[in-house]
Design a protein around this motif. Structure first.
Motif, PDB file in Angstrom:
ATOM      1  N   VAL A  37       0.837  -1.206   0.000  1.00 15.59           N
ATOM      2  CA  VAL A  37       0.000   0.000   0.000  1.00 15.59           C
ATOM      3  C   VAL A  37       0.867   1.250   0.000  1.00 15.59           C
ATOM      4  CG1 VAL A  37      -1.668   1.314   1.338  1.00 15.59           C
ATOM      5  CG2 VAL A  37      -1.907  -1.149   1.161  1.00 15.59           C
ATOM      6  N   ARG A  38       1.901   1.255   0.855  1.00 13.52           N
ATOM      7  CA  ARG A  38       2.725   2.463   0.966  1.00 13.52           C
ATOM      8  C   ARG A  38       3.488   2.727  -0.323  1.00 13.52           C
ATOM      9  NH1 ARG A  38       6.339   2.587   6.127  1.00 13.52           N
ATOM     10  NH2 ARG A  38       6.853   4.638   5.320  1.00 13.52           N
ATOM     11  N   GLU A  39       4.022   1.639  -0.944  1.00 12.97           N
ATOM     12  CA  GLU A  39       4.823   1.886  -2.140  1.00 12.97           C
ATOM     13  C   GLU A  39       3.949   2.323  -3.306  1.00 12.97           C
ATOM     14  OE1 GLU A  39       7.250  -1.328  -3.515  1.00 12.97           O
ATOM     15  OE2 GLU A  39       8.313  -0.039  -4.923  1.00 12.97           O
ATOM     16  N   ILE A  40       2.782   1.657  -3.464  1.00 10.07           N
ATOM     17  CA  ILE A  40       1.987   1.992  -4.642  1.00 10.07           C
ATOM     18  C   ILE A  40       1.364   3.378  -4.504  1.00 10.07           C
ATOM     19  CG2 ILE A  40      -0.267   0.996  -4.047  1.00 10.07           C
ATOM     20  CD1 ILE A  40       0.199  -0.317  -7.006  1.00 10.07           C
ATOM     21  N   LEU A  41       1.022   3.783  -3.282  1.00 15.69           N
ATOM     22  CA  LEU A  41       0.466   5.126  -3.115  1.00 15.69           C
ATOM     23  C   LEU A  41       1.563   6.178  -3.098  1.00 15.69           C
ATOM     24  CD1 LEU A  41      -2.388   4.630  -0.513  1.00 15.69           C
ATOM     25  CD2 LEU A  41      -2.566   4.942  -2.958  1.00 15.69           C
ATOM     26  N   GLY A  42       2.719   5.808  -2.528  1.00 18.22           N
ATOM     27  CA  GLY A  42       3.776   6.800  -2.364  1.00 18.22           C
ATOM     28  C   GLY A  42       4.585   7.050  -3.627  1.00 18.22           C
ATOM     29  N   THR A  43       4.783   5.996  -4.450  1.00 17.63           N
ATOM     30  CA  THR A  43       5.592   6.205  -5.652  1.00 17.63           C
ATOM     31  C   THR A  43       4.806   5.947  -6.927  1.00 17.63           C
ATOM     32  OG1 THR A  43       6.347   3.933  -5.740  1.00 17.63           O
ATOM     33  CG2 THR A  43       7.672   5.447  -4.441  1.00 17.63           C
ATOM     34  N   GLY A  44       3.632   5.343  -6.811  1.00 22.17           N
ATOM     35  CA  GLY A  44       2.819   5.088  -7.990  1.00 22.17           C
ATOM     36  C   GLY A  44       3.160   3.805  -8.705  1.00 22.17           C
ATOM     37  N   LYS A  45       4.165   3.060  -8.198  1.00 22.67           N
ATOM     38  CA  LYS A  45       4.476   1.796  -8.852  1.00 22.67           C
ATOM     39  C   LYS A  45       5.116   0.814  -7.868  1.00 22.67           C
ATOM     40  CE  LYS A  45       8.862   3.559 -10.679  1.00 22.67           C
ATOM     41  NZ  LYS A  45       8.857   4.969 -10.294  1.00 22.67           N
ATOM     42  N   ILE A  46       5.149  -0.449  -8.262  1.00 22.93           N
ATOM     43  CA  ILE A  46       5.805  -1.463  -7.458  1.00 22.93           C
ATOM     44  C   ILE A  46       7.053  -1.912  -8.195  1.00 22.93           C
ATOM     45  CG2 ILE A  46       5.613  -3.787  -6.481  1.00 22.93           C
ATOM     46  CD1 ILE A  46       3.782  -2.004  -5.054  1.00 22.93           C
ATOM     47  N   VAL A  47       8.183  -1.849  -7.515  1.00 21.32           N
ATOM     48  CA  VAL A  47       9.453  -2.184  -8.168  1.00 21.32           C
ATOM     49  C   VAL A  47       9.977  -3.501  -7.612  1.00 21.32           C
ATOM     50  CG1 VAL A  47      11.831  -1.438  -8.505  1.00 21.32           C
ATOM     51  CG2 VAL A  47      10.004   0.234  -8.515  1.00 21.32           C
ATOM     52  N   TRP A  48      10.482  -4.359  -8.495  1.00 18.78           N
ATOM     53  CA  TRP A  48      11.095  -5.611  -8.064  1.00 18.78           C
ATOM     54  C   TRP A  48      12.441  -5.730  -8.755  1.00 18.78           C
ATOM     55  CZ3 TRP A  48      10.432  -9.266  -4.482  1.00 18.78           C
ATOM     56  CH2 TRP A  48      11.107 -10.489  -4.665  1.00 18.78           C
ATOM     57  N   ASP A  57      14.853  -3.555 -10.000  1.00 17.96           N
ATOM     58  CA  ASP A  57      15.034  -2.744 -11.206  1.00 17.96           C
ATOM     59  C   ASP A  57      13.926  -2.868 -12.248  1.00 17.96           C
ATOM     60  OD1 ASP A  57      17.431  -1.981 -10.130  1.00 17.96           O
ATOM     61  OD2 ASP A  57      18.548  -3.562 -11.175  1.00 17.96           O
ATOM     62  N   SER A  58      12.987  -3.799 -12.101  1.00 21.84           N
ATOM     63  CA  SER A  58      11.910  -3.851 -13.088  1.00 21.84           C
ATOM     64  C   SER A  58      10.598  -3.474 -12.407  1.00 21.84           C
ATOM     65  CB  SER A  58      11.808  -5.252 -13.702  1.00 21.84           C
ATOM     66  OG  SER A  58      11.568  -6.184 -12.681  1.00 21.84           O
ATOM     67  N   THR A  59       9.752  -2.767 -13.158  1.00 19.43           N
ATOM     68  CA  THR A  59       8.495  -2.310 -12.586  1.00 19.43           C
ATOM     69  C   THR A  59       7.421  -3.381 -12.786  1.00 19.43           C
ATOM     70  OG1 THR A  59       9.169  -0.113 -13.206  1.00 19.43           O
ATOM     71  CG2 THR A  59       6.886  -0.397 -12.542  1.00 19.43           C
ATOM     72  N   LEU A  60       6.810  -3.809 -11.698  1.00 18.18           N
ATOM     73  CA  LEU A  60       5.785  -4.849 -11.794  1.00 18.18           C
ATOM     74  C   LEU A  60       4.435  -4.249 -12.145  1.00 18.18           C
ATOM     75  CD1 LEU A  60       6.447  -7.299  -8.836  1.00 18.18           C
ATOM     76  CD2 LEU A  60       7.012  -7.564 -11.227  1.00 18.18           C
ATOM     77  N   ILE A  61       4.007  -3.277 -11.351  1.00 18.83           N
ATOM     78  CA  ILE A  61       2.702  -2.665 -11.548  1.00 18.83           C
ATOM     79  C   ILE A  61       2.937  -1.173 -11.532  1.00 18.83           C
ATOM     80  CG2 ILE A  61       0.343  -2.432 -10.637  1.00 18.83           C
ATOM     81  CD1 ILE A  61       0.999  -4.820  -8.809  1.00 18.83           C
ATOM     82  N   SER A  62       2.237  -0.427 -12.382  1.00 17.87           N
ATOM     83  CA  SER A  62       2.321   1.013 -12.185  1.00 17.87           C
ATOM     84  C   SER A  62       0.949   1.630 -12.378  1.00 17.87           C
ATOM     85  CB  SER A  62       3.344   1.642 -13.123  1.00 17.87           C
ATOM     86  OG  SER A  62       2.971   1.392 -14.441  1.00 17.87           O
ATOM     87  N   LEU A  63       0.675   2.669 -11.610  1.00 13.08           N
ATOM     88  CA  LEU A  63      -0.606   3.353 -11.690  1.00 13.08           C
ATOM     89  C   LEU A  63      -0.591   4.241 -12.932  1.00 13.08           C
ATOM     90  CD1 LEU A  63      -1.222   4.313  -7.974  1.00 13.08           C
ATOM     91  CD2 LEU A  63      -2.285   2.521  -9.303  1.00 13.08           C
ATOM     92  N   PRO A  64      -1.766   4.631 -13.455  1.00 11.84           N
ATOM     93  CA  PRO A  64      -1.822   5.514 -14.624  1.00 11.84           C
ATOM     94  C   PRO A  64      -1.032   6.795 -14.406  1.00 11.84           C
ATOM     95  CG  PRO A  64      -4.002   5.168 -13.645  1.00 11.84           C
ATOM     96  CD  PRO A  64      -3.088   4.174 -13.051  1.00 11.84           C
ATOM     97  N   ALA A  65      -0.517   7.344 -15.500  1.00 13.17           N
ATOM     98  CA  ALA A  65       0.417   8.464 -15.428  1.00 13.17           C
ATOM     99  C   ALA A  65      -0.196   9.706 -14.784  1.00 13.17           C
ATOM    100  CB  ALA A  65       0.926   8.804 -16.829  1.00 13.17           C
ATOM    101  N   GLY A  66      -1.519   9.844 -14.834  1.00 13.88           N
ATOM    102  CA  GLY A  66      -2.151  11.034 -14.274  1.00 13.88           C
ATOM    103  C   GLY A  66      -2.089  11.098 -12.754  1.00 13.88           C
ATOM    104  N   PHE A  67      -1.727   9.986 -12.108  1.00 13.42           N
ATOM    105  CA  PHE A  67      -1.737   9.919 -10.651  1.00 13.42           C
ATOM    106  C   PHE A  67      -0.475  10.581 -10.091  1.00 13.42           C
ATOM    107  CE2 PHE A  67      -0.533   7.482  -6.820  1.00 13.42           C
ATOM    108  CZ  PHE A  67      -1.615   7.799  -6.022  1.00 13.42           C
ATOM    109  N   ALA A  68      -0.656  11.622  -9.285  1.00 13.12           N
ATOM    110  CA  ALA A  68       0.501  12.277  -8.665  1.00 13.12           C
ATOM    111  C   ALA A  68       0.695  11.692  -7.274  1.00 13.12           C
ATOM    112  CB  ALA A  68       0.269  13.774  -8.582  1.00 13.12           C
ATOM    113  N   PRO A  69       1.709  10.837  -7.088  1.00 14.12           N
ATOM    114  CA  PRO A  69       1.833  10.124  -5.820  1.00 14.12           C
ATOM    115  C   PRO A  69       2.219  11.042  -4.656  1.00 14.12           C
ATOM    116  CG  PRO A  69       3.613   9.547  -7.309  1.00 14.12           C
ATOM    117  CD  PRO A  69       2.731  10.462  -8.056  1.00 14.12           C
ATOM    118  N   PRO A  70       1.426  11.048  -3.590  1.00 17.26           N
ATOM    119  CA  PRO A  70       1.780  11.831  -2.418  1.00 17.26           C
ATOM    120  C   PRO A  70       2.910  11.132  -1.650  1.00 17.26           C
ATOM    121  CG  PRO A  70      -0.290  10.702  -2.061  1.00 17.26           C
ATOM    122  CD  PRO A  70       0.187  10.296  -3.408  1.00 17.26           C
TER     123      PRO A  70
END
Lengths: 208, 212
Positions: B148-159, B161-174
């Motif tokens: 929860v913290r990573e996806i909301l804080g950075t907008g993506k999940i990293v494993w 060096d490779s990105t597993l999931i990323s939120l749509p580009a319009g999302f500005a991560p707080p």
């Protein structure tokens, strides 16, 4: 680092700007465990200040004169430091019971709890081999005994300050009309989050 | 066997060390900034917890109760040193982030608490079940929190060096979620969730009405 102003900066940096509880998450168990009561929080804070200073002195001496010269520090520091702290606390407890019953009554029950408090281990390790826990970026490569003591005093006073502030807040929280599932710990966590947010506002002061 | 499963399941559910017993919080909140780090922390804790439970349980008749705490600490510290050195050797990138928290597993009240409260009084089989159950319960919570913290804080999940999931580009991560206050806030809602779940399960089994 030298000079009184440097020491003062070291103290403030350790106590407020890099507060061990609210900006480093070290020592949270007592933070939530004893903070529901003002009196126990004060007793706990005093005991932590006392034990931390003694523990840091001991680990500093052991690191400087035994572990580091022998070159075994890298893989022996965890067991060595935790054993030093555990036995030190045990001795202090026995000595206090004999020598000062008043002091023993005030902090006796907290002493065994503090043995397994990560805040004490973290601070004592940081004082002996700075930079390891990255708790205070202003720390140099190694501290003299005096600097280590000022640093430890700063950390423990910061711990006590945060704990007592939080205890005061929690006494008020008892009366808050929170939703049923939120009552108790969840609402305390949210309060801690807001308190931590206010500590975050201090980051970057004096370049610390 | 059903007894074994009961002990095993307890750590994951109704006696979850983090959301119900609230022990071992420091490491949880600090490490849960990245999904990947949280997963490795979970493995480390499961290993140390299960192994120290087994060893304490094996020697429970030999350990005198007056000096049991120092003995538990030495047992735990040895396993933590193993994990410390293994991680440093094989996953240095993770170790450089987790570094400070691996030695602090020694004083994690959860592990000492299980040695004292469970392993010291029970057979080896149950001690393994308890260690695995509590460890998996701990890991589940810490991994969820980190997710929860990573996806909301950075907008993506990293494993690695490779990105597993990323939120749509319009999302500005707080970035608040990555900082210290975010951990407290997200964890508060996780406790609420766990309480709600426990209540629902209790109601279904028609057990005690409210366990909170």
């Amino acid at each position: 680092m030298s000079g009184v102003s440097q020491l003062a900066l070291l103290f403030i940096g350790a106590a407020l700007i890099n507060n061990i509880l609210l900006t480093r998450f070290i020592g949270l168990c007592p933070f939530f465990g004893v903070s529901s009561n003002m009196e126990t929080s004060i007793g706990m804070s005093l005991s932590v200040i006392f034990v931390m200073v003694m523990a840091s002195t001991a680990t500093w001496v052991v690191w400087e004169f035994i572990l580091d010269p022998l070159g075994v520090g890298e893989f022996l520091y965890i067991p060595a430091f935790i054993l030093i702290i555990a036995s030190l606390v045990q001795f202090v407890e026995m000595y206090l019971r004999k020598a000062s019953p008043v002091l023993y009554r005030a902090m006796g029950i907290y002493l065994p709890l503090i043995t397994t408090n990560c805040a004490v281990l973290a601070t004592a390790t940081e004082a002996a081999k700075p930079g390891f826990f990255k708790m205070n970026i202003a720390l140099g490569a190694s501290l003299s005994l005096g600097e280590a003591l000022v640093y430890t005093l700063g950390v423990s006073v910061g711990f006590g300050f945060a704990l007592i502030t939080f205890a005061a807040l929690r006494e008020r929280l008892e009366l808050v009309p929170a939703p049923r599932l939120m009552k108790g710990t969840p609402i305390a966590f949210i309060t801690a989050g807001l308190l931590s947010l206010s500590y975050l506002g201090m980051s970057g002061w004096f370049g610390l | 066997m059903s007894e074994w499963l009961r002990v095993f399941r307890r750590g994951i559910g109704i006696e979850n060390p983090l959301t119900v017993l609230m022990i071992g919080l420091c490491a949880t909140l600090a490490v849960s900034t990245q999904f990947q780090n949280a997963l490795f922390m979970g493995f480390a804790v499961i290993f140390v917890l299960a192994m120290s439970n087994v060893l304490v349980s094996l020697f429970r008749r030999v350990i005198p109760s007056q000096v049991r705490i120092p003995i538990f600490i030495v047992v735990i510290a040895s396993f933590v040193t193993i994990v410390d050195l293994v991680m440093k050797a094989f996953v240095p990138s993770i170790y450089s982030v987790l570094g400070i928290w691996i030695p602090l597993i020694v004083v994690n009240c959860m592990i000492l608490g299980r040695a004292e409260a469970f392993a010291y009084h029970n057979k080896v089989g149950f001690a393994i079940a308890d260690g695995l159950g509590m460890g998996i319960g701990f890991s589940t919570v810490i991994v969820l929190l980190a997710f929860v913290r990573e996806i909301l804080g950075t907008g993506k999940i990293v494993w690695f060096d490779s990105t597993l999931i990323s939120l749509p580009a319009g999302f500005a991560p707080p970035s608040l979620f990555l900082l210290f206050p975010g951990a407290f806030l997200v964890f508060a809602f996780m406790i609420v969730g766990a309480r709600w779940l426990n209540e629902r399960l209790d109601a279904r089994k028609e057990g005690p009405a409210c366990r909170v």
